[in-house]
Design a protein around this motif. Structure first.
Motif, PDB file in Angstrom:
ATOM      1  N   GLY A  66      28.565  41.288  45.612  1.00  0.00           N
ATOM      2  CA  GLY A  66      29.429  42.125  46.436  1.00  0.00           C
ATOM      3  C   GLY A  66      29.948  43.272  45.606  1.00  0.00           C
ATOM      4  O   GLY A  66      29.214  44.172  45.214  1.00  0.00           O
ATOM      5  N   GLY A  67      31.255  43.219  45.274  1.00  0.00           N
ATOM      6  CA  GLY A  67      31.823  44.257  44.426  1.00  0.00           C
ATOM      7  C   GLY A  67      31.638  43.986  42.954  1.00  0.00           C
ATOM      8  O   GLY A  67      31.912  44.846  42.117  1.00  0.00           O
ATOM      9  N   GLY A  68      31.217  42.782  42.599  1.00  0.00           N
ATOM     10  CA  GLY A  68      30.963  42.443  41.201  1.00  0.00           C
ATOM     11  C   GLY A  68      32.172  41.924  40.450  1.00  0.00           C
ATOM     12  O   GLY A  68      32.063  41.611  39.257  1.00  0.00           O
ATOM     13  N   SER A  69      33.336  41.776  41.113  1.00  0.00           N
ATOM     14  CA  SER A  69      34.543  41.336  40.400  1.00  0.00           C
ATOM     15  C   SER A  69      34.459  39.878  39.960  1.00  0.00           C
ATOM     16  O   SER A  69      35.167  39.468  39.039  1.00  0.00           O
ATOM     17  N   LYS A  70      33.595  39.088  40.604  1.00  0.00           N
ATOM     18  CA  LYS A  70      33.434  37.676  40.221  1.00  0.00           C
ATOM     19  C   LYS A  70      31.985  37.374  39.853  1.00  0.00           C
ATOM     20  O   LYS A  70      31.537  36.228  39.948  1.00  0.00           O
ATOM     21  N   TRP A  71      31.290  38.400  39.436  1.00  0.00           N
ATOM     22  CA  TRP A  71      29.855  38.291  39.152  1.00  0.00           C
ATOM     23  C   TRP A  71      29.556  37.267  38.068  1.00  0.00           C
ATOM     24  O   TRP A  71      28.489  36.644  38.056  1.00  0.00           O
ATOM     25  N   THR A  72      30.490  37.049  37.143  1.00  0.00           N
ATOM     26  CA  THR A  72      30.253  36.122  36.030  1.00  0.00           C
ATOM     27  C   THR A  72      30.901  34.761  36.245  1.00  0.00           C
ATOM     28  O   THR A  72      30.882  33.926  35.345  1.00  0.00           O
ATOM     29  N   TRP A  73      31.475  34.523  37.409  1.00  0.00           N
ATOM     30  CA  TRP A  73      32.139  33.237  37.649  1.00  0.00           C
ATOM     31  C   TRP A  73      31.128  32.095  37.741  1.00  0.00           C
ATOM     32  O   TRP A  73      30.026  32.254  38.277  1.00  0.00           O
ATOM     33  N   ASP A 306      41.295  36.809  26.582  1.00  0.00           N
ATOM     34  CA  ASP A 306      40.336  37.225  27.606  1.00  0.00           C
ATOM     35  C   ASP A 306      38.914  36.783  27.291  1.00  0.00           C
ATOM     36  O   ASP A 306      37.961  37.385  27.757  1.00  0.00           O
ATOM     37  N   ASP A 307      38.764  35.720  26.472  1.00  0.00           N
ATOM     38  CA  ASP A 307      37.431  35.228  26.148  1.00  0.00           C
ATOM     39  C   ASP A 307      36.916  34.211  27.157  1.00  0.00           C
ATOM     40  O   ASP A 307      35.709  34.018  27.289  1.00  0.00           O
ATOM     41  N   ALA A 308      37.827  33.527  27.851  1.00  0.00           N
ATOM     42  CA  ALA A 308      37.410  32.511  28.813  1.00  0.00           C
ATOM     43  C   ALA A 308      38.522  32.276  29.822  1.00  0.00           C
ATOM     44  O   ALA A 308      39.697  32.533  29.548  1.00  0.00           O
ATOM     45  N   LEU A 309      38.133  31.782  30.997  1.00  0.00           N
ATOM     46  CA  LEU A 309      39.088  31.420  32.034  1.00  0.00           C
ATOM     47  C   LEU A 309      38.685  30.072  32.611  1.00  0.00           C
ATOM     48  O   LEU A 309      37.573  29.916  33.117  1.00  0.00           O
ATOM     49  N   LEU A 310      39.576  29.089  32.498  1.00  0.00           N
ATOM     50  CA  LEU A 310      39.342  27.759  33.037  1.00  0.00           C
ATOM     51  C   LEU A 310      40.168  27.567  34.305  1.00  0.00           C
ATOM     52  O   LEU A 310      41.310  28.019  34.376  1.00  0.00           O
ATOM     53  N   LYS A 311      39.593  26.906  35.280  1.00  0.00           N
ATOM     54  CA  LYS A 311      40.336  26.489  36.464  1.00  0.00           C
ATOM     55  C   LYS A 311      40.539  24.980  36.371  1.00  0.00           C
ATOM     56  O   LYS A 311      39.579  24.217  36.236  1.00  0.00           O
ATOM     57  N   ILE A 312      41.796  24.563  36.434  1.00  0.00           N
ATOM     58  CA  ILE A 312      42.154  23.154  36.255  1.00  0.00           C
ATOM     59  C   ILE A 312      42.830  22.665  37.531  1.00  0.00           C
ATOM     60  O   ILE A 312      43.851  23.228  37.948  1.00  0.00           O
ATOM     61  N   THR A 313      42.266  21.657  38.166  1.00  0.00           N
ATOM     62  CA  THR A 313      42.890  21.082  39.363  1.00  0.00           C
ATOM     63  C   THR A 313      43.365  19.672  39.031  1.00  0.00           C
ATOM     64  O   THR A 313      42.612  18.854  38.490  1.00  0.00           O
ATOM     65  N   LEU A 380      35.311  29.060  34.722  1.00  0.00           N
ATOM     66  CA  LEU A 380      35.015  30.196  35.594  1.00  0.00           C
ATOM     67  C   LEU A 380      34.318  31.308  34.826  1.00  0.00           C
ATOM     68  O   LEU A 380      33.249  31.770  35.212  1.00  0.00           O
ATOM     69  N   THR A 381      34.943  31.775  33.757  1.00  0.00           N
ATOM     70  CA  THR A 381      34.316  32.817  32.947  1.00  0.00           C
ATOM     71  C   THR A 381      34.340  32.403  31.483  1.00  0.00           C
ATOM     72  O   THR A 381      35.305  31.802  31.012  1.00  0.00           O
ATOM     73  N   ALA A 382      33.274  32.714  30.787  1.00  0.00           N
ATOM     74  CA  ALA A 382      33.160  32.427  29.354  1.00  0.00           C
ATOM     75  C   ALA A 382      31.847  33.029  28.872  1.00  0.00           C
ATOM     76  O   ALA A 382      30.996  33.443  29.674  1.00  0.00           O
ATOM     77  N   SER A 383      31.678  33.063  27.570  1.00  0.00           N
ATOM     78  CA  SER A 383      30.431  33.571  26.998  1.00  0.00           C
ATOM     79  C   SER A 383      29.288  32.611  27.311  1.00  0.00           C
ATOM     80  O   SER A 383      29.495  31.446  27.659  1.00  0.00           O
TER      81      SER A 383
END
Length: 426
Positions: A66-73, A306-313, A380-383
């Protein structure tokens, strides 16, 4: 098996849909770390379906964007010959103000949509992590939500109808344009959060909400994780109706937002202040520009985290445990960090700064520690180095069999985002 994409195939695509709709991919347009050959950009739902059918016939694999804002998720597709961009699907908004619904094209930007809806005193009450520039299609494909999820729900809770382009070249619709619609299977919710692995969302119909007349936020600062967890539980069980209760750690603090009439917002804010005082937390109440500034920086990325983003539920009652666990681990390993998220819902996010080995080690340790407590950790995001060590989705158990069956039904040839859907189902 995917067949090689050739220049002849690109020329065929241009003959069918025009030069504006089919082009060679730029060097920066990659899927994961792999280059793709071409980008297709349909102007409407019919063209999108036709392009998918054409790709399926040639055994080409397609990644949706789409817009690419979550392209690396999440996990990138294990292969992709083409990118199908839905950004040009940005036509007219069909707003039915009397029914509090709107049908939105997939390529429309959330911020622009809400500017238009605001003229009738309404809005789509979503404040996703990816911000107002995200597209409606991307918002649904990832079920991206923000602090107001507490009151209004996630995209899955607001969508009531959907139009899609299928991998076999057909278009299909599900649901409707009125709130009271229960006919058939709820395909709109099935596609929400599917990460483009089942079909291309081309438009969707949503329930809307009236714009609130006033807003104020109580910022409550606690002594530490234990006190913060207890404060969140006290607010959750109190007779107030905040639109958001957001944690911001390691401050440690809560942002409690009320959106209603001015009198109702102020009255409920006063009740929360009483709770905070009883719990030993200090408070301040914000409105206007100061309130907007406080929310804009809550959870915001900075160079050192800003190297990684984790989602924790987690279960909301485990908030203190998770804050303490993460805090100890990041201190032991020298990681930069910031946690934020829905304190009373148990949906948290952790931004990290550090080496791939450090980040992967923390993610794996969190998974092992939270699994017995019904918790989950998604990268969600990381190298690519981190994602090579830590499967972004983790073990989804028996749900994988159901997901594979659904994937086979929608996309038997594996055309769409193979391996890129939830759980990495190919």
């Amino acid at each position: 098996m995917s067949l090689p994409f050739t220049n002849a195939a690109l020329e065929d695509a241009r003959d069918r849909w025009g030069d504006q709709a089919a082009r060679t991919a730029h060097s920066t347009e990659t899927v994961g770390d792999a280059a793709v050959v071409a980008v297709l950009e349909p102007a409407d739902a019919t063209a999108a379906a036709s392009m998918l059918g054409w790709a399926s016939e040639r055994r080409l694999t397609v990644a949706l964007r789409g817009g690419g804002s979550k392209w690396t998720w999440g996990a990138p597709p294990i292969r992709a010959d083409l990118i199908l961009s839905l950004a040009r699907l940005d036509g007219a908004v069909e707003h039915c103000a009397g029914d509090l619904t709107a049908t939105l094209p997939a390529g429309a930007r959330l911020g622009a949509v809400n500017e238009q809806l605001a003229q009738a005193g309404q809005w789509l009450p979503l404040d996703p992590l990816s911000g107002p520039h995200c597209t409606i299609g991307g918002l649904l494909a990832t079920n991206d939500s923000g602090p107001r999820r507490l009151r209004h729900g996630a995209p899955r809770d607001l969508v009531i109808g959907i139009e899609m382009a299928l991998a076999d070249g057909r278009t299909a619709k599900a649901g409707g344009r009125v709130v009271k619609n229960v006919a058939g299977y709820d395909l709109a919710r099935l596609l929400t959060g599917s990460y483009g692995s089942l079909a291309a969302i081309t438009s969707a119909t949503f329930k809307l909400a009236p714009l609130p007349a006033a807003s104020c936020t109580v910022v409550a600062t606690a002594a530490g994780p234990r006190e913060l967890g207890r404060l969140a539980q006290a607010i959750a069980t109190s007779p107030v109706s905040p639109s958001a209760v957001e944690i911001d750690h390691p401050s440690p603090r809560l942002l409690v937002r009320f959106e209603s009439t001015a009198a109702a917002a102020r009255q409920q804010a006063d009740q929360v202040i009483e709770i905070c005082v009883a719990q030993g937390a200090s408070t301040m109440t914000l409105s206007g520009a100061l309130e907007a500034d406080a929310w804009s920086v809550c959870g915001a990325a900075s160079p050192d985290v800003d190297d990684a983003l984790l989602k924790i539920t987690i279960l909301p009652m485990d908030l203190e445990h998770v804050l303490t666990l993460v805090g100890q681990e990041v201190r032991d390993h020298g990681l930069a960090w910031r946690m934020f998220g829905r304190a009373t819902l148990g949906v948290l996010f952790c931004r990290l700064g550090g080496s791939p080995g450090q980040i992967a080690g923390l993610a794996l340790k969190l998974r092992a520690a939270l699994a017995p407590r019904s918790g989950r950790v998604v990268v969600l995001t990381a190298s690519t180095e981190v994602k090579a060590i830590v499967a972004p989705w983790g073990d989804i158990g028996a749900a994988a069999n159901i997901m594979r069956a659904v994937k086979t039904r929608f996309d038997p040839l594996g055309t769409l985002c193979p391996g890129g859907g939830p759980g990495g189902v190919a």
